[in-house]
Design an enzyme around this catalytic site. Structure first.
Site, mmCIF file in Angstrom:
data_model
loop_
_atom_site.group_PDB
_atom_site.id
_atom_site.type_symbol
_atom_site.label_atom_id
_atom_site.label_comp_id
_atom_site.label_asym_id
_atom_site.label_seq_id
_atom_site.Cartn_x
_atom_site.Cartn_y
_atom_site.Cartn_z
ATOM 1 N N GLY A 17 0.779 -1.230 0.000
ATOM 2 C CA GLY A 17 0.000 0.000 0.000
ATOM 3 C C GLY A 17 0.811 1.281 0.000
ATOM 4 O O GLY A 17 0.348 2.305 0.520
ATOM 5 N N THR A 18 1.991 1.278 -0.636
ATOM 6 C CA THR A 18 2.748 2.539 -0.659
ATOM 7 C C THR A 18 2.067 3.573 -1.564
ATOM 8 O O THR A 18 2.124 4.775 -1.289
ATOM 9 C CB THR A 18 4.208 2.327 -1.098
ATOM 10 O OG1 THR A 18 4.245 1.780 -2.418
ATOM 11 C CG2 THR A 18 4.956 1.412 -0.140
ATOM 12 N N ASN A 19 1.418 3.113 -2.629
ATOM 13 C CA ASN A 19 0.668 4.066 -3.460
ATOM 14 C C ASN A 19 -0.546 4.602 -2.717
ATOM 15 O O ASN A 19 -0.872 5.793 -2.802
ATOM 16 C CB ASN A 19 0.262 3.421 -4.781
ATOM 17 C CG ASN A 19 1.408 3.401 -5.770
ATOM 18 O OD1 ASN A 19 1.751 4.416 -6.349
ATOM 19 N ND2 ASN A 19 2.036 2.239 -5.932
ATOM 20 N N ARG A 70 -14.325 -16.605 -10.025
ATOM 21 C CA ARG A 70 -14.051 -15.174 -10.215
ATOM 22 C C ARG A 70 -15.364 -14.396 -10.292
ATOM 23 O O ARG A 70 -15.476 -13.289 -9.763
ATOM 24 C CB ARG A 70 -13.243 -14.978 -11.498
ATOM 25 C CG ARG A 70 -12.800 -13.546 -11.714
ATOM 26 C CD ARG A 70 -12.008 -13.373 -12.994
ATOM 27 N NE ARG A 70 -10.849 -14.237 -13.059
ATOM 28 C CZ ARG A 70 -9.711 -14.031 -12.401
ATOM 29 N NH1 ARG A 70 -9.600 -12.995 -11.598
ATOM 30 N NH2 ARG A 70 -8.707 -14.851 -12.526
ATOM 31 N N ILE A 97 -7.271 -9.974 -11.421
ATOM 32 C CA ILE A 97 -7.866 -9.540 -12.682
ATOM 33 C C ILE A 97 -9.358 -9.404 -12.462
ATOM 34 O O ILE A 97 -9.998 -10.311 -11.897
ATOM 35 C CB ILE A 97 -7.549 -10.561 -13.790
ATOM 36 C CG1 ILE A 97 -6.050 -10.555 -14.058
ATOM 37 C CG2 ILE A 97 -8.346 -10.252 -15.045
ATOM 38 C CD1 ILE A 97 -5.576 -11.653 -14.989
ATOM 39 N N LEU A 98 -9.910 -8.276 -12.850
ATOM 40 C CA LEU A 98 -11.350 -8.051 -12.688
ATOM 41 C C LEU A 98 -12.072 -8.488 -13.954
ATOM 42 O O LEU A 98 -11.600 -8.243 -15.068
ATOM 43 C CB LEU A 98 -11.618 -6.575 -12.409
ATOM 44 C CG LEU A 98 -10.999 -6.041 -11.107
ATOM 45 C CD1 LEU A 98 -11.139 -4.526 -11.027
ATOM 46 C CD2 LEU A 98 -11.636 -6.713 -9.893
ATOM 47 N N ASN A 112 -5.984 2.377 -12.756
ATOM 48 C CA ASN A 112 -4.930 1.482 -12.270
ATOM 49 C C ASN A 112 -3.578 2.139 -12.516
ATOM 50 O O ASN A 112 -3.424 2.953 -13.425
ATOM 51 C CB ASN A 112 -5.003 0.153 -13.043
ATOM 52 C CG ASN A 112 -3.964 -0.842 -12.565
ATOM 53 O OD1 ASN A 112 -3.755 -1.030 -11.362
ATOM 54 N ND2 ASN A 112 -3.288 -1.494 -13.497
ATOM 55 N N ASP A 150 -4.285 -4.251 -18.744
ATOM 56 C CA ASP A 150 -3.249 -3.217 -18.928
ATOM 57 C C ASP A 150 -3.334 -2.534 -20.299
ATOM 58 O O ASP A 150 -2.317 -2.117 -20.851
ATOM 59 C CB ASP A 150 -1.835 -3.818 -18.748
ATOM 60 C CG ASP A 150 -1.634 -4.443 -17.377
ATOM 61 O OD1 ASP A 150 -2.262 -3.979 -16.417
ATOM 62 O OD2 ASP A 150 -0.845 -5.402 -17.271
ATOM 63 N N GLN A 176 8.973 3.159 -8.476
ATOM 64 C CA GLN A 176 7.979 3.322 -7.396
ATOM 65 C C GLN A 176 7.984 4.734 -6.836
ATOM 66 O O GLN A 176 6.929 5.292 -6.534
ATOM 67 C CB GLN A 176 8.246 2.315 -6.278
ATOM 68 C CG GLN A 176 7.513 0.987 -6.517
ATOM 69 C CD GLN A 176 6.696 0.541 -5.314
ATOM 70 O OE1 GLN A 176 7.029 0.858 -4.185
ATOM 71 N NE2 GLN A 176 5.623 -0.186 -5.564
ATOM 72 N N GLU A 179 5.923 6.534 -9.085
ATOM 73 C CA GLU A 179 4.508 6.173 -8.906
ATOM 74 C C GLU A 179 3.888 7.023 -7.807
ATOM 75 O O GLU A 179 2.754 7.490 -7.928
ATOM 76 C CB GLU A 179 4.375 4.691 -8.524
ATOM 77 C CG GLU A 179 4.722 3.731 -9.635
ATOM 78 C CD GLU A 179 4.563 2.270 -9.214
ATOM 79 O OE1 GLU A 179 3.929 1.986 -8.182
ATOM 80 O OE2 GLU A 179 5.092 1.404 -9.934
HETATM 81 C C1 GRF Z 1 3.099 -0.917 -7.673
HETATM 82 O O1 GRF Z 1 4.416 -1.048 -8.055
HETATM 83 C C2 GRF Z 1 2.204 -0.807 -8.874
HETATM 84 O O2 GRF Z 1 2.853 -0.373 -10.001
HETATM 85 C C3 GRF Z 1 1.731 -2.213 -9.081
HETATM 86 O O3 GRF Z 1 1.693 -2.792 -7.802
HETATM 87 C C4 GRF Z 1 2.590 -2.138 -6.943
HETATM 88 C C5 GRF Z 1 1.866 -1.791 -5.688
HETATM 89 O O4 GRF Z 1 2.705 -1.357 -4.668
HETATM 90 N N1 GRF Z 1 0.467 -2.195 -9.764
HETATM 91 P P1 GRF Z 1 2.073 -0.755 -3.343
HETATM 92 O O5 GRF Z 1 1.179 -1.825 -2.726
HETATM 93 O O6 GRF Z 1 1.327 0.490 -3.692
HETATM 94 O O7 GRF Z 1 3.253 -0.489 -2.456
#
Ligand code: GRF
Length: 223
Positions: A17-19, A70, A97-98, A112, A150, A176, A179
C-alpha cells in the site's frame, strides 16, 4: 454538493500500500479535494490495511480464497462498491484480474497504475523485461481500466532513465518513487474534474491530446 465527503474514492489493494499511502498523504496535505471512504483488500494480511487504519479509513477484506469462482468474487466486490457509491475506484497494487462485467459496470471510474510505459510491457515482471530488452527508459502509467488487461486509455505516465548497473530491484525502487508522485497527481486531476474518460479517449483540460503527459524526475511534460 450536499455530500460532506465530496468526491468519494475507494481504493483496492493487495499488498504494502505505498501508493495508497501517497494518496492518503496528498489528501491530508490538502492537494486532492477528496475522501477515501473505504480501502478494500483481497488479502487479509495486506500491509496497506494497517496504513488505512492508521489514517482512520474504514477497511474491508474480501478474501478471494473464500470464493469458488471469479464471477462470485466480482459480484461480491461489485455489491460492496455499489454501496459505497464511489466517484473513483483506485486500483493500487490490486493483484486480481477483474472480470468484464465488473469493469463495464464501473467504466470511467476505475483506474490502475502499472509499472511500465504502456503499451510496452503489459503484465508482470516489467522491470526485469525492460532490463532484458536493453531499454534506456522505463516508468509507470496510470490508465483507465478496460476489460483487456493493462490496455486501457493512458491518462499520464512517469519515466526514469535506466542506468548502467541497474537491477530489477534498483529500477523498481526508482519507478515506485515516481509512482508515488504520479498517482496522487492523476487522482487530483480527476477529483478536480479536469480528466475524464470519453468513449475510449481521455479528455484532459477540455482537450484530447495525442500523447499522455509524462512526468520525469525533473518536470511534468504536458505538451
Ligand atoms: C506498484 O508497483 C504498482 O505499479 C503495481 O503494484 C505495486 C503496488 O505497490 N500495480 P504498493 O502496494 O502500492 O506499495
Amino acid at each position: 454538493m450536499s455530500d460532506p465527503e465530496g468526491f468519494r474514492i475507494a481504493v483496492l489493494i493487495s499488498g504494502g500500500g505505498t501508493n495508497l499511502q501517497a494518496i492518503i498523504d496528498a489528501i491530508r496535505a490538502g492537494s486532492i479535494p477528496a475522501t477515501i471512504t473505504r480501502v478494500i483488500s483481497n488479502r487479509p494480511a495486506a500491509g496497506g490495511l494497517d496504513r488505512a487504519a492508521q489514517a482512520g479509513i474504514a477497511t474491508d477484506v474480501i478474501d478471494h480464497r473464500a470464493f469458488s469462482s471469479r464471477a462470485q468474487y466480482d459480484a461480491e466486490l461489485a455489491e460492496r462498491l455499489d454501496a459505497l457509491q464511489p466517484d473513483l475506484i483506485v486500483l493500487a497494487g490490486f493483484m486480481r484480474i477483474l472480470g468484464d462485467d465488473l469493469v463495464d459496470r464501473f467504466s470511467g471510474r476505475l483506474i490502475n497504475i502499472h509499472p511500465s510505459l504502456l503499451p510496452a510491457y503489459r503484465g508482470l515482471r516489467t522491470h526485469e523485461r525492460a532490463l532484458e530488452a536493453g531499454e534506456h527508459r522505463h516508468g509507470c502509467s496510470v490508465h483507465y481500466v478496460i476489460p483487456e488487461l493493462d490496455a486501457g486509455p493512458v491518462i499520464a505516465q512517469a519515466a526514469v532513465a535506466i542506468e548502467p548497473g541497474d537491477t530489477a530491484e534498483t529500477l523498481a525502487r526508482r519507478v515506485q518513487a515516481m509512482e508515488h508522485r504520479l498517482y496522487p497527481e492523476v487522482v487530483r486531476w480527476i477529483a478536480e474534474g479536469r480528466v475524464a474518460l470519453d468513449g475510449d479517449r481521455v479528455r484532459r483540460d477540455g482537450d484530447y491530446h495525442p500523447a499522455p503527459p509524462c512526468l520525469t524526475e525533473t518536470a511534468m511534460d504536458t505538451s
